[in-house]
Scaffold this motif. Structure first.
Motif: not given
Length: 56
Positions: A18-22
């Motif tokens: 989920d890092l890409y969401k940040i």
């Protein structure tokens, strides 16, 4: 002459799906402040993510 991109900070951290969401929300929110955020996998360790902040 094109715009120069300046690296402000880079940090390595454990990879998470989920890092890409940040990074996406930061880029959308702060683009008017001439900031850009990047995320890549470490070349030597695919379990480590590299998060970078740029000034455009």
């Amino acid at each position: 002459m094109g715009n120069k991109i300046e690296t402000l900070s880079t940090v390595k951290l454990s990879h998470s799906d989920d890092l890409y969401k940040i990074v996406d929300v930061l880029n959308r929110t702060l683009k008017d402040q001439n900031l850009m955020f990047g995320l890549a996998l470490d070349e030597d360790d695919q379990e480590t993510a590299v998060f970078t902040i740029y000034r455009t």
